[in-house]
Design an enzyme around this catalytic site. Structure first.
Site, PDB file in Angstrom:
ATOM      1  N   CYS A  48       1.101  -1.214   0.068  1.00  0.00           N
ATOM      2  CA  CYS A  48       0.046  -0.061  -0.054  1.00  0.00           C
ATOM      3  C   CYS A  48       0.956   1.132  -0.053  1.00  0.00           C
ATOM      4  O   CYS A  48       0.318   2.307  -0.276  1.00  0.00           O
ATOM      5  CB  CYS A  48      -0.850  -0.208   1.230  1.00  0.00           C
ATOM      6  SG  CYS A  48       0.100  -0.147   2.678  1.00  0.00           S
ATOM      7  N   CYS A  86      -1.464  -5.045   7.516  1.00  0.00           N
ATOM      8  CA  CYS A  86      -1.096  -3.644   7.970  1.00  0.00           C
ATOM      9  C   CYS A  86      -0.383  -4.009   9.357  1.00  0.00           C
ATOM     10  O   CYS A  86       0.173  -3.118   9.797  1.00  0.00           O
ATOM     11  CB  CYS A  86      -2.417  -2.730   8.239  1.00  0.00           C
ATOM     12  SG  CYS A  86      -3.568  -2.669   6.540  1.00  0.00           S
TER      13      CYS A  86
HETATM   14 FE1  FES Z   1      -1.318   0.037   4.298  1.00  0.00          FE
HETATM   15 FE2  FES Z   1      -2.886  -0.610   6.234  1.00  0.00          FE
HETATM   16  S1  FES Z   1      -3.422  -0.217   4.004  1.00  0.00           S
HETATM   17  S2  FES Z   1      -0.646  -0.637   6.247  1.00  0.00           S
END
Ligand code: FES
Length: 145
Positions: free
Chosen positions: A33, A102
């Site tokens: 992400c 995450c």
């Molecule tokens: Fe990146 Fe949670 S979406 S750490």
């Protein structure tokens, strides 16, 4: 979708910022992400005396960072090295499956900061059990076995 404890740590994160004159710094990124986390630690008598974090990320990343700092304080370096992302997620009452990745950042960031401290001071500490940035790229599921 998030537990009350996740929301509580997200809206009121503990130990935000940087410790003064850190003894070790760890920075890890999650390429899934693009989120980034930095942890700085103070070490006294072989224990984590202080720890702070800065996380550029989602609610789960910030909540896991916050609770990891609470879980780390007072632990020996070896104990802190064995703090796992699964324990961090469990302490928050769990994370939605899609957000388990995450939880990887915080433990890996803490371990990177300890590694930095150990290497700077030429200490002899077994680092083989640590979760690395490489692990932070995984899906957050505990390994089998
Ligand atoms: Fe990146 Fe949670 S979406 S750490």
């Amino acid at each position: 979708m998030y537990t009350d404890k996740v929301m509580e740590h997200f809206t009121n994160p503990r130990n935000l910022g940087d410790v003064d004159n850190p003894d070790g710094i760890g920075q890890v990124g999650n390429p899934t992400c693009g989120d980034i986390m930095r942890i700085s630690i103070k070490v006294e008598d072989g224990r984590i005396a202080d720890v702070k974090f800065r996380t550029l990320g989602c609610a789960a990343a910030i909540a896991t960072s916050s609770i990891t700092t609470e879980m780390a304080v007072g632990r020996t370096l070896d104990e802190a090295l064995h703090l796992t992302r699964a324990q961090v997620a469990a302490e928050l009452g769990g994370l939605p499956p899609s957000k388990m990745h995450c939880s990887n950042l915080a433990a890996a960031g803490l371990h990177a900061a300890i590694k930095d401290y150990v290497e700077k001071n030429g200490l002899n500490l077994d680092l083989s059990g640590m979760e690395t940035e490489e692990d932070a790229h995984g899906n957050g599921e505990a390994p089998e076995g």
